[in-house]
Design an enzyme around this catalytic site. Structure first.
Site, PDB file in Angstrom:
ATOM      1  CD  GLU A   1      -2.995  -1.081   0.534  1.00 49.50           C
ATOM      2  OE1 GLU A   1      -3.104  -0.146  -0.279  1.00 49.50           O
ATOM      3  OE2 GLU A   1      -3.825  -1.990   0.624  1.00 49.50           O
TER       4      GLU A   1
ATOM      5  CB  CYS B   1      -1.759   6.990   1.177  1.00 49.86           C
ATOM      6  SG  CYS B   1      -3.017   6.120   2.106  1.00 49.86           S
TER       7      CYS B   1
HETATM    8  P1  NAP Z   1       8.494   4.937   4.543  1.00 45.91           P
HETATM    9  O1  NAP Z   1       9.696   5.762   4.763  1.00 45.91           O
HETATM   10  O2  NAP Z   1       8.440   4.081   3.371  1.00 45.91           O
HETATM   11  O3  NAP Z   1       8.256   4.127   5.887  1.00 45.91           O
HETATM   12  C1  NAP Z   1       7.254   3.165   6.001  1.00 45.91           C
HETATM   13  C2  NAP Z   1       7.799   1.969   6.760  1.00 45.91           C
HETATM   14  O4  NAP Z   1       8.784   1.318   5.958  1.00 45.91           O
HETATM   15  C3  NAP Z   1       8.516   2.342   8.059  1.00 45.91           C
HETATM   16  O5  NAP Z   1       8.286   1.332   9.001  1.00 45.91           O
HETATM   17  C4  NAP Z   1       9.968   2.362   7.643  1.00 45.91           C
HETATM   18  O6  NAP Z   1      10.844   2.149   8.731  1.00 45.91           O
HETATM   19  C5  NAP Z   1      10.020   1.220   6.673  1.00 45.91           C
HETATM   20  N1  NAP Z   1      11.090   1.266   5.691  1.00 45.91           N
HETATM   21  C6  NAP Z   1      11.600   2.350   5.068  1.00 45.91           C
HETATM   22  N2  NAP Z   1      12.536   1.967   4.180  1.00 45.91           N
HETATM   23  C7  NAP Z   1      12.627   0.628   4.241  1.00 45.91           C
HETATM   24  C8  NAP Z   1      13.422  -0.347   3.570  1.00 45.91           C
HETATM   25  N3  NAP Z   1      14.305  -0.021   2.643  1.00 45.91           N
HETATM   26  N4  NAP Z   1      13.239  -1.644   3.888  1.00 45.91           N
HETATM   27  C9  NAP Z   1      12.341  -2.016   4.818  1.00 45.91           C
HETATM   28  N5  NAP Z   1      11.567  -1.134   5.491  1.00 45.91           N
HETATM   29  C10 NAP Z   1      11.703   0.173   5.201  1.00 45.91           C
HETATM   30  O7  NAP Z   1       7.172   5.765   4.458  1.00 45.91           O
HETATM   31  P2  NAP Z   1       6.919   7.232   4.885  1.00 45.91           P
HETATM   32  O8  NAP Z   1       7.534   8.095   3.852  1.00 45.91           O
HETATM   33  O9  NAP Z   1       7.273   7.447   6.290  1.00 45.91           O
HETATM   34  O10 NAP Z   1       5.318   7.196   4.767  1.00 45.91           O
HETATM   35  C11 NAP Z   1       4.647   7.924   3.867  1.00 45.91           C
HETATM   36  C12 NAP Z   1       4.325   7.166   2.592  1.00 45.91           C
HETATM   37  O11 NAP Z   1       3.434   6.101   2.897  1.00 45.91           O
HETATM   38  C13 NAP Z   1       3.610   8.051   1.629  1.00 45.91           C
HETATM   39  O12 NAP Z   1       4.056   7.835   0.322  1.00 45.91           O
HETATM   40  C14 NAP Z   1       2.159   7.601   1.781  1.00 45.91           C
HETATM   41  O13 NAP Z   1       1.352   7.922   0.690  1.00 45.91           O
HETATM   42  C15 NAP Z   1       2.322   6.148   2.026  1.00 45.91           C
HETATM   43  N6  NAP Z   1       1.119   5.576   2.650  1.00 45.91           N
HETATM   44  C16 NAP Z   1       0.337   4.731   1.935  1.00 45.91           C
HETATM   45  C17 NAP Z   1      -0.830   4.215   2.473  1.00 45.91           C
HETATM   46  C18 NAP Z   1      -1.717   3.288   1.704  1.00 45.91           C
HETATM   47  O14 NAP Z   1      -2.556   2.629   2.323  1.00 45.91           O
HETATM   48  N7  NAP Z   1      -1.597   3.168   0.406  1.00 45.91           N
HETATM   49  C19 NAP Z   1      -1.188   4.584   3.763  1.00 45.91           C
HETATM   50  C20 NAP Z   1      -0.375   5.448   4.470  1.00 45.91           C
HETATM   51  C21 NAP Z   1       0.786   5.926   3.892  1.00 45.91           C
HETATM   52  P3  NAP Z   1      11.705   3.364   9.368  1.00 45.91           P
HETATM   53  O15 NAP Z   1      10.734   4.313   9.961  1.00 45.91           O
HETATM   54  O16 NAP Z   1      12.536   2.679  10.385  1.00 45.91           O
HETATM   55  O17 NAP Z   1      12.489   3.958   8.234  1.00 45.91           O
END
Ligand code: NAP
Length: 454
Positions: free
Chosen positions: A228, A262
């Site tokens: 997601e 999102c």
């Molecule tokens: P993110 O950096 O991707 O973080 C999300 C999760 O992934 C965190 O637990 C993060 O851990 C982990 N993570 C990051 N890089 C990783 C890697 N290389 N390998 C494994 N795990 C990893 O996301 P964000 O930027 O904080 O969140 C915002 C994004 O999420 C936006 O693009 C938003 O649109 C999307 N989102 C989508 C939905 C949906 O349902 N489609 C809902 C909510 C949000 P750490 O914190 O330890 O880095």
């Protein structure tokens, strides 16, 4: 990123946590495997009893959990209370419906009997974001546990206390120790968990790079994943729309969760015949929002979750204005501490500006004018994302066209895009694959087993 609670309203570090050692992680994985053996053998009614108890705990302590959420990621506390209550709803939904969703399905064939069974698969890793620290986790955990699987949570590094509170809720509700466990690990440790034979699948909600990393690591081990990811949802307003409702809902849909959702409406695509009217009302409403302490009930918009997010938003807005976009409201940081950014409206955005093609994960609305429905749909689809779309028109023919031609996982007509436990949620294109919620969500992490009795 180190694992810590840092108050986004003040910048103060409240608590820090050490990541799990390899030994502690091993112990938790072993416990998960053991717990799977127990949970898979439970009846649906036994699982439902515990899940309903989790719902009661969520409801009765909603204010307390909401304050933890707000402290860690800055959403207005009234929205945090609503988030916790929605978690209770999804627990009850799957407690009530899991058995029906996973009942054997008979398929008429020439066999004496042929049917499909849905069996749990084992420990599932959930990598979750900070923006809805409770909801994202419960919408995974409620169906997963009701299906007989067990959950391992790697939460975002800035919401450790929310992650620990969720584990505690399941324990208090009577789930065994290994049935739902929070793993305080860094993103660098995720690959090792996916490598482990005991972990059968992964789900990630978050950014594209994180999703690509987790899905490819899972694929290398032939494990399923659900993603997601981000969105740049269009919010389309046509001449027949109820303009009051469209403006009011549009503002809400843009600033929900301080703009960090999102499925927030990010691109407002308005028919030229009503564009001036829509714009002036929308800008006035965005300017009148109360930005402030998220712990106050009267606050509409709180701080962004981390300093990095404010930097990113500032860069996107500044670069868009430099590229020729017109700034109609906001466009600046507010206050001298915390991660506050003013509700912002941009118009006349050139195609090469960040606000045209990138996801804006903060309270920044991009306004576009179109001549007709074809132009509206073309612009709505002119994005790498395909999560949701909200369309405003009372014309039945237009409604049908939007439903058929918009490339997204969901289209809401005369309403804002929102998740609901009863209907599936997910995206197409770079917004991800797989579905959560509803019947489709609970069937993502099961063995769909065909039985053929000749
Ligand atoms: P993110 O950096 O991707 O973080 C999300 C999760 O992934 C965190 O637990 C993060 O851990 C982990 N993570 C990051 N890089 C990783 C890697 N290389 N390998 C494994 N795990 C990893 O996301 P964000 O930027 O904080 O969140 C915002 C994004 O999420 C936006 O693009 C938003 O649109 C999307 N989102 C989508 C939905 C949906 O349902 N489609 C809902 C909510 C949000 P750490 O914190 O330890 O880095």
């Amino acid at each position: 990123m180190s694992i810590a609670t840092i108050n986004p309203a003040t910048g103060e570090t409240i608590a820090t946590f050490e990541p799990l050692t390899a030994e502690a992680l091993e112990e938790k994985l072993q416990r998960a495997l053991f717990a799977f053996g127990v949970n898979r053998a439970r009846s649906f009614s036994e699982r439902a009893r515990r899940m309903n108890r989790a719902a009661e705990i969520l409801d009765s302590r909603a204010n307390e959990f909401a304050r933890t959420i707000t402290l860690e990621m800055g959403k207005p506390v009234k929205a945090a209370v609503a988030e916790v209550q929605k978690c209770a709803l999804v627990c009850r939904h799957y407690a009530d419906n899991a058995e029906r969703y996973l009942a054997d399905e008979h398929v008429p064939t020439e066999a004496k009997d042929s049917y499909v069974r849905f069996e749990p698969i084992g420990p599932v890793l959930a990598v979750m974001p900070w923006n809805f620290p409770f909801w994202q986790v419960f919408r995974f955990a409620a169906p997963a546990l009701m299906a007989g699987n067990v959950g391992l949570l790697k939460h975002a590094s800035n919401v450790p206390q929310s992650a620990l509170a969720i584990e505690e809720i399941f324990r208090e509700a009577g789930f065994d120790q290994g049935e739902f466990q929070t793993l305080l690990i860094t993103s660098e440790q995720v690959a090792a968990v996916l490598d482990d034979e005991r972990v059968k699948a992964a789900t990630l909600t978050g950014s594209e790079p994180a999703g690509a990393s987790v899905a490819s690591n899972a694929a290398k081990r032939i494990k399923k994943s659900v993603l997601e990811l981000g969105g740049s949802d269009p919010f389309i307003v046509m001449p027949s729309a109820d303009l009051d409702a469209a403006v009011q809902t549009g503002v809400k849909a843009r600033i929900v969760n301080n703009g960090q959702s999102c499925i927030a409406a990010k691109r407002f695509i308005v028919h030229q015949s009503i564009a001036d009217d829509f714009q002036s009302r929308f800008v006035d409403a965005m300017k009148s929002l109360h930005l402030g302490d998220p712990m106050e009930e009267s606050t509409d918009v709180g701080p962004l979750a981390t300093p990095l997010i404010v930097n990113d938003i500032e860069k996107q807005v500044d670069a868009s204005v430099a590229a020729g976009a017109k700034l109609l409201a906001g466009g600046k940081r507010v206050g001298d501490r915390g991660n506050f950014y003013a509700p912002t409206v941009l118009a006349d955005i050139p195609r090469d500006a960040p606000a045209f093609g990138e996801e804006t994960f903060g309270p920044v609305a991009s306004l576009f004018r179109v001549k007709n429905i074809d132009e509206a749909i073309a612009l709505a689809n002119a994005t790498t994302f395909g999560l949701g779309a909200s369309v405003w028109t009372r014309d039945g023919g237009e409604q049908k066209q939007f439903v058929e031609r918009i490339e997204s996982g969901q289209v809401f007509v005369n309403a804002m895009v929102a998740s609901d436990p009863r209907v599936p949620f997910g995206g197409v294109k770079h917004s991800g694959f797989g579905r959560e919620l509803g019947v489709y969500g609970i069937r993502e992490f099961v063995n769909i087993k065909t039985i053929w009795i000749a």
